[in-house]
Enzyme design. Structure first.
Site, short mmCIF file in Angstrom:
data_model
loop_
_atom_site.label_atom_id
_atom_site.label_comp_id
_atom_site.label_asym_id
_atom_site.label_seq_id
_atom_site.Cartn_x
_atom_site.Cartn_y
_atom_site.Cartn_z
N ASN A 193 -38.26 -18.40 20.52
CA ASN A 193 -39.29 -19.14 19.77
C ASN A 193 -40.55 -19.40 20.57
OD1 ASN A 193 -37.61 -19.01 17.62
ND2 ASN A 193 -37.00 -21.16 17.65
N CYS A 253 -34.06 -17.36 7.44
CA CYS A 253 -32.63 -17.48 7.15
C CYS A 253 -32.39 -18.58 6.10
CB CYS A 253 -31.83 -17.75 8.42
SG CYS A 253 -32.69 -18.65 9.66
N ARG A 303 -38.36 -22.51 3.04
CA ARG A 303 -39.16 -22.33 4.24
C ARG A 303 -40.62 -22.07 3.86
NH1 ARG A 303 -35.93 -20.93 8.51
NH2 ARG A 303 -37.61 -21.70 9.81
N ASP A 362 -31.90 -27.08 15.75
CA ASP A 362 -31.28 -25.80 16.14
C ASP A 362 -30.02 -26.00 16.97
OD1 ASP A 362 -34.43 -24.02 16.61
OD2 ASP A 362 -33.36 -24.70 14.85
N ARG A 410 -30.24 -11.97 15.73
CA ARG A 410 -31.68 -12.24 15.59
C ARG A 410 -32.19 -13.06 16.76
NH1 ARG A 410 -33.34 -14.68 9.99
NH2 ARG A 410 -35.22 -14.83 11.25
C1 EPZ Z 1 -39.48 -23.44 13.92
O1 EPZ Z 1 -39.46 -23.08 12.56
C2 EPZ Z 1 -38.41 -22.61 14.61
N1 EPZ Z 1 -38.73 -21.18 14.45
C3 EPZ Z 1 -37.04 -22.92 13.98
O2 EPZ Z 1 -36.07 -22.20 14.73
C4 EPZ Z 1 -36.75 -24.41 14.13
O3 EPZ Z 1 -35.54 -24.70 13.49
C5 EPZ Z 1 -37.90 -25.21 13.49
O4 EPZ Z 1 -39.16 -24.84 14.08
C6 EPZ Z 1 -37.73 -26.71 13.68
O5 EPZ Z 1 -37.65 -26.99 15.05
C7 EPZ Z 1 -39.64 -20.63 15.27
O6 EPZ Z 1 -40.22 -21.28 16.13
C8 EPZ Z 1 -39.89 -19.17 15.08
P1 EPZ Z 1 -41.33 -26.17 10.94
P2 EPZ Z 1 -40.69 -23.51 11.60
O7 EPZ Z 1 -42.58 -25.58 10.38
O8 EPZ Z 1 -41.95 -23.57 12.37
C9 EPZ Z 1 -41.44 -28.02 6.54
C10 EPZ Z 1 -34.21 -20.86 15.02
O9 EPZ Z 1 -33.05 -21.17 14.82
N2 EPZ Z 1 -42.64 -27.17 6.36
O10 EPZ Z 1 -41.42 -26.97 12.20
O11 EPZ Z 1 -40.60 -22.63 10.43
C11 EPZ Z 1 -40.18 -27.18 6.77
O12 EPZ Z 1 -39.59 -26.84 5.54
C12 EPZ Z 1 -35.29 -21.22 14.03
O13 EPZ Z 1 -34.63 -20.30 16.05
C13 EPZ Z 1 -43.31 -27.22 5.14
O14 EPZ Z 1 -42.91 -27.92 4.21
O15 EPZ Z 1 -40.28 -24.99 11.19
C14 EPZ Z 1 -39.32 -28.13 7.58
O16 EPZ Z 1 -38.65 -29.03 6.72
C15 EPZ Z 1 -34.67 -21.66 12.76
N3 EPZ Z 1 -44.42 -26.45 4.98
C16 EPZ Z 1 -40.32 -28.90 8.42
O17 EPZ Z 1 -41.60 -28.76 7.75
C17 EPZ Z 1 -44.91 -25.64 5.98
O18 EPZ Z 1 -45.95 -24.98 5.80
C18 EPZ Z 1 -40.47 -28.38 9.85
O19 EPZ Z 1 -40.58 -26.99 9.77
C19 EPZ Z 1 -44.21 -25.61 7.20
C20 EPZ Z 1 -43.08 -26.39 7.37
#
Ligand code: EPZ
Length: 412
Positions: free
Chosen positions: A23, A114, A119, A301, A393
């Protein structure tokens, strides 16, 4: 390879070296779009999501060399890319901000990812619009245009890791200053900012948020990806349950404070140094009440992996996932193995069982896969984990690393 077959009860002994963080590598690979000069990244993990990102960059017209390190030059960017590359990985959204900032246009598909729940990427798109981008959706494709992005004050509706990364990259080439008032503080986000500063970006972390002063052009740079804190945490739980005595080297315990704190509370026996953690197997764990939070809180995670350990903890434990409330499908699979887990919206209640029984289970997402493998290590008998492509992945050589520690795992 479709499935992993694990013989339970083998003792884990020895040392495992942690790979670079997926990440951190993903946004850092996308950062190559911000310059025509060469980016050299060391310690990029060889995992499927990284391969997908590299394919994406190749198809966008990049020169990509993968050897001991990864060298990328995005002198020009052209044309379309295969739809499935976008669908395969949510992090593909990270190519949008850099493309928009450097070329004035960018196009992605609604990203896949996933099955840990909805998402969306609305936070990314609204913030880019605030910086002057015009964004429209045409049959599943997101097309963005911007003559020249301009700096803006951004407050995300809630903290977002890739949202922060996307805007940080876009703002690096925007006109004027951008302030992200509520940036994600994950180590991977900080590592990306260190790379961008090496490339000449004007980034500073202040008390009132993340400041990015746009510059006209960024140059190439060389950078080593930080170690993967989630892989290290995964081996910590595996060692606590199936050790023996396991040394986790090449990691950064300072990135795992919440996880190490929880492990200590649960009675896991470990010690740690500058870049290593040593964990001894235990049999008697104490219950925990875990709430996942944005960094530095307990990471979402790691909740699936920790739930396996809580199956053996005296008393009743709870896990509440405030980031992805639907991220509990591993709980249903662990129940098939005899775990006493009740799942409610956003929360799981885990009660102690004497043992888990090997059986056939289904991996559903990256970290759920890891938790099912850990359960297989300590279950009685044989466990078959189907759909282990999820695990590939984000974990580099996971099964070989476990075999080197004494696990008996076959893939077919
Ligand atoms: C990052 O995902 C990581 N992926 C995820 O890791 C990790 O679980 C997640 O952050 C939380 O720590 C990468 O860095 C590639 P968020 P991300 O945007 O950025 C909501 C793994 O296992 N949201 O921080 O996609 C979202 O639904 C993966 O390696 C919106 O509503 O997560 C969530 O509830 C899985 N709208 C919260 O915010 C948006 O535009 C935080 O999501 C963006 C997010």
């Amino acid at each position: 390879m479709k499935r992993a077959i694990i013989e339970g009860g083998r003792l884990l002994q020895g040392e495992v070296r942690i790979s670079g963080a997926k990440n951190a590598a993903l946004p850092e690979l996308a950062a190559s779009l911000l310059t025509a000069h060469e980016l050299v990244l060391h310690r990029v993990p060889r995992v499927k999501d990284v391969e997908t990102m590299l394919e994406l960059l190749l198809e966008l017209g990049g020169e990509v060399h993968v050897g001991e390190d990864v060298r990328i030059k995005m002198e020009r960017v052209q044309g379309e890319t295969r739809e499935e590359l976008f669908r395969a990985m949510r992090a593909s959204v990270l190519v949008l901000g850099p493309q928009l900032a450097r070329f004035g246009r960018g196009e992605i598909l609604w990203p896949g990812g996933c099955s840990i729940g909805e998402r969306p990427i609305d936070f990314h798109l609204r913030a880019l619009e605030k910086m002057g981008a015009e964004i429209r959706e045409e049959n599943g494709r997101i097309k963005a245009r911007a003559r020249k992005l301009k700096g803006a004050k951004i407050r995300f509706p809630r903290i977002t890791v890739t949202g922060t990364e996307n805007i940080m990259m876009a703002a690096s080439l925007a006109r004027g200053e951008t302030l992200i008032e509520n940036p994600a503080l994950e180590p991977e986000v900080k590592d990306l900012s260190r790379l961008l500063v090496k490339m000449g970006a004007g980034i500073s972390w202040e008390r009132d948020g993340l400041h990015i002063e746009g510059v006209d052009e960024l140059k190439g740079a060389e950078h080593t990806v930080i170690p993967d804190r989630i892989e290290a945490g995964t081996f910590l739980v595996a060692g606590a349950l199936a050790g023996g005595d396991v040394k986790i080297s090449g990691c950064n315990p300072a990135h795992l404070k919440a996880v190490l704190g929880a492990a200590g509370e649960a009675g896991v026996e470990f010690e740690s140094g500058e870049d290593w953690i040593r964990v001894k197997g235990g049999r008697d764990f104490l219950p925990l009440h875990i709430e996942t939070r944005e960094y530095p809180g307990f990471p979402t995670d790691m909740q699936a992996q920790m739930m396996v350990l809580l199956c053996f903890a005296r008393g009743t434990s709870t896990v509440r996932d405030n980031i992805f409330p639907h991220r509990f499908r591993h709980g249903e699979e662990l129940r098939k193995m005899g775990a006493n887990i009740e799942i409610y919206p956003g929360k799981a209640i885990i009660k102690r069982v004497r043992k888990l029984r090997g059986t056939k289970v289904l991996a559903t997402d990256l970290r759920a896969s890891a938790s099912l493998v850990i359960a297989g290590l300590v279950a009685q008998g044989r466990t078959v984990v189907e759909d282990i492509f999820h695990l590939k992945r984000g974990y580099e050589d996971f099964f070989q690393k476990l075999r080197n520690l004494g696990a008996e795992i076959k893939e077919e």
